[in-house]
Each structure stands twice: as structure tokens, then as C-alpha cells.
Design an enzyme around this catalytic site. Structure first.
Site, PDB file in Angstrom:
ATOM      1  N   SER A 174       7.564  -9.757 -32.403  1.00  0.00           N
ATOM      2  CA  SER A 174       8.087 -10.963 -33.066  1.00  0.00           C
ATOM      3  C   SER A 174       9.497 -11.632 -32.486  1.00  0.00           C
ATOM      4  CB  SER A 174       8.124 -10.670 -34.339  1.00  0.00           C
ATOM      5  OG  SER A 174       8.844 -12.006 -35.017  1.00  0.00           O
ATOM      6  N   TYR A 189      11.773  -6.939 -41.532  1.00  0.00           N
ATOM      7  CA  TYR A 189      10.408  -7.209 -40.804  1.00  0.00           C
ATOM      8  C   TYR A 189      11.189  -7.134 -39.131  1.00  0.00           C
ATOM      9  CZ  TYR A 189       7.179 -10.008 -38.151  1.00  0.00           C
ATOM     10  OH  TYR A 189       6.344 -10.457 -37.171  1.00  0.00           O
ATOM     11  N   LYS A 194      -1.813 -17.724 -47.159  1.00  0.00           N
ATOM     12  CA  LYS A 194      -0.405 -17.011 -46.738  1.00  0.00           C
ATOM     13  C   LYS A 194       0.523 -17.406 -47.759  1.00  0.00           C
ATOM     14  CE  LYS A 194       1.065 -15.981 -42.876  1.00  0.00           C
ATOM     15  NZ  LYS A 194       1.876 -15.927 -41.424  1.00  0.00           N
TER      16      LYS A 194
END
Length: 326
Positions: A119, A146, A183
């Protein structure tokens, strides 16, 4: 890789994963083993009409592989906890680090090539730039758990002497596109813009809380999911140098441009209102991301990427308006 190849896709019921399954089907790959948590009804439609041979629950995958000993030709590992507002690091450690390590080790022992999702969140505030050079991974300071978890796995992978015959870690930038209906808060700005416009005729964007950036002029590298799955399929088929690669367009654009394109795709006048950014994310907010795409281009990927306007128009007109899936 021929059409008879057996491919594992993790995160297969999710946004990028289900688009990956659809694109593989378009290319003629149907011997797909889909891995995810399949108990969420809001993700079921992502897989409607898609061809595959088996579903395996995420936490049962390694037991299944051990017991069944299937012949696997490739693993595309897209499953992850991607919620940037989840601050319990243990959740990210399990799904984004330890689970990925198990995948890597399986692929290494069984000589299976691997592509996994990293990411752009690994880049933190961008003070070191957005270059996918391996030596930078150890200097990066992600802004949330994250991003930390994704960077920890990247660093771990780079340290492994034993590795799959081919591997690629892909640093996804801001991916948008169809199949993200489930989402909620973590869906793309385009998805939220479309729904706000439909409901109120306007879109709310965050004010800037950083000098040098006007309201709505925060910049991101927005990449259309159709480009993402095309790059993954190309890497799977070509298997160039094993490496961590950026996956964006290489061109940062503003949230204002993004929302204006969403209005334009519906033949509506742009109507944007600005609101204060929530304090819980204010000091961890990225104001600029832009992928350096030289490495992927250098190994031979030549396809053009959708421009922001092209991608948004396709997404809005062909998916959001008719509520279609990819």
C-alpha cells in the site's frame, strides 16, 4: 501461465479481489480458488456470475492446502484488513503480517509465484517521496497501523533468503472503481460523492488544515481498478524481476478535480461545500501522494493508464448509475 492454470485469489469477495476474478475470467482463467470470509451478505453480489472452482474460508486456507495438496500455479494475495481507522494493531498484525507470511512461506516451499498487495500508506506523510526503491522501506514512517503493518511485511519479505520463484509486492495508491458498494466509510471519494450528489445535489470535501494547500486541493494518485487488475495480470503472465512495485498512475490530482469529474459524468454543475476534517485523522492525513512509476515501466509495462476523467466517467456511467458490478 495458460488458461488451465489454477490460481488462488485471496480477498476475492472484496473490491479489488472481485474485480481481479472478473478480469481473470475475461482472460479465460476459470480454475480459480477464491479465499475470503464469505459470510457477509453485502459482498455476495461482487461474485455473482463469476467463474471459479472453489471457495475456501480465509482462516481455513492453510489447513485446506495441507490436507488437499492441490496443484497451485499462482497466488494473488489481495486479502487484508484495509481499514485505516482501525487502531488495534493486533488486527493488522494477524491479517496483514502473519497471514501474509504464511502465504509467502507456502509459495516458497511449493515453488508457487506470488503477487501480494502492499500500500501507498507505507509512505506516511511522503517526506521521503514515493519511490519504490527497496532501501527506502526501512526508513518509512507510516501514519496509521494499517500502513505500519503493510510496511512491516514489505521489510520482512525483503529480508527473506528463501522466496517464491517470482514475487511482486504492489504498493496500491488510491484505487477506485466498481464493486465497492460494501465498503461503507472506506469506499472511494467518488462513491461517496455520487451518493451525496444523488441525495443532496452537493458534495462535502474536507477543508485544508495545512499551509500551502487550498481547500479541496489535497492531492492523491487516483488509480482506476481496471488498470490495477490489468497490471497484476501482466505481472502474473510476464513474471519480470521480483520486486516491490508502485501501482498508481504517476500523476497526482486534487479531490476537487475528482469530484468535479463525478458531477460532469452526470451532466451536472459542480457544487462542492467544505467541512472541517475530523480531529481524529487531522494529524495523520496525507496531503500529497504520487507514485513514481519508473520501475514498472522499466521492466516492460507499456499500457497507458486511465486518466482521472476517463476512469471516473466509466465508473459513474457504467457502474454507479445502473448499480452494476464488474
Amino acid at each position: 501461465m495458460d488458461n488451465g492454470s489454477t490460481i488462488i485469489v485471496t480477498g476475492a469477495a472484496g473490491f479489488i479481489g472481485s474485480c481481479m476474478v472478473s478480469y481473470l475470467n475475461q482472460l479465460g482463467y476459470v480454475n480459480l480458488i477464491l479465499v475470503d470470509e464469505f459470510n457477509r451478505s453485502d459482498k455476495e453480489s461482487n461474485l455473482t456470475g463469476k467463474q471459479f472452482v472453489r471457495k475456501v474460508e480465509r482462516e481455513e486456507l492453510f489447513t485446506w492446502l495441507y490436507n488437499e495438496k492441490p496443484e497451485i500455479d499462482f497466488v494473488i494475495h489481495l486479502g487484508a484488513r484495509t481499514d485505516t481507522t482501525e487502531f488495534n494493531y493486533a488486527v493488522h498484525q494477524h491479517l496483514n503480517v502473519e497471514y501474509s507470511q504464511h502465504i509467502w512461506n507456502y509459495c516458497t516451499v511449493n515453488n508457487v509465484p506470488l503477487i501480494y498487495a502492499s500500500s501507498a500508506a507505507t509512505y506516511g506523510d511522503g517526506e521521503l517521496g514515493y519511490d519504490d526503491a527497496h532501501e527506502l522501506c526501512h526508513q518509512l514512517k507510516p501514519l496509521n497501523p494499517y500502513g505500519v503493518s503493510k510496511n512491516e511485511f514489505d521489510k520482512w519479505a525483503l529480508h527473506q533468503e528463501a522466496h517464491p520463484p517470482f514475487w511482486a509486492g504492489l504498493k496500491f495508491f488510491n484505487v477506485y472503481g466498481p464493486n465497492e458498494y460494501h465498503k461503507a466509510r472506506m469506499a472511494s471519494v467518488i462513491f461517496h460523492a455520487f451518493n451525496q450528489i444523488k441525495q443532496n445535489g452537493e458534495m462535502k470535501l474536507f477543508r485544508s488544515h495545512k499551509e500551502g494547500f487550498k481547500d479541496g486541493e489535497q492531492l492523491r494518485d487516483f488509480v482506476y481498478v481496471k488498470d490495477v487488475v490489468q497490471v497484476i495480470a501482466w505481472l502474473m503472465q510476464q513474471q519480470p524481476a521480483s520486486a516491490i512495485y508502485n501501482l498508481g498512475t504517476g500523476k497526482a490530482r486534487s479531490f476537487h478535480d475528482l469530484v468535479a469529474a463525478t458531477f460532469h459524468a452526470q451532466d451536472l454543475a459542480t457544487n462542492i461545500q467544505f467541512i472541517d476534517m475530523p480531529e481524529d485523522i487531522r494529524d495523520k492525513y496525507q496531503y500529497f501522494t504520487e507514485a513514481n512509476m519508473n520501475k514498472l515501466r522499466t521492466v516492460g509495462y507499456e499500457q497507458p493508464f486511465f486518466s482521472l476523467e476517463e476512469g471516473v466517467t466509466d465508473y459513474v456511467k457504467n457502474y454507479l448509475v445502473p448499480h452494476r458490478y464488474y
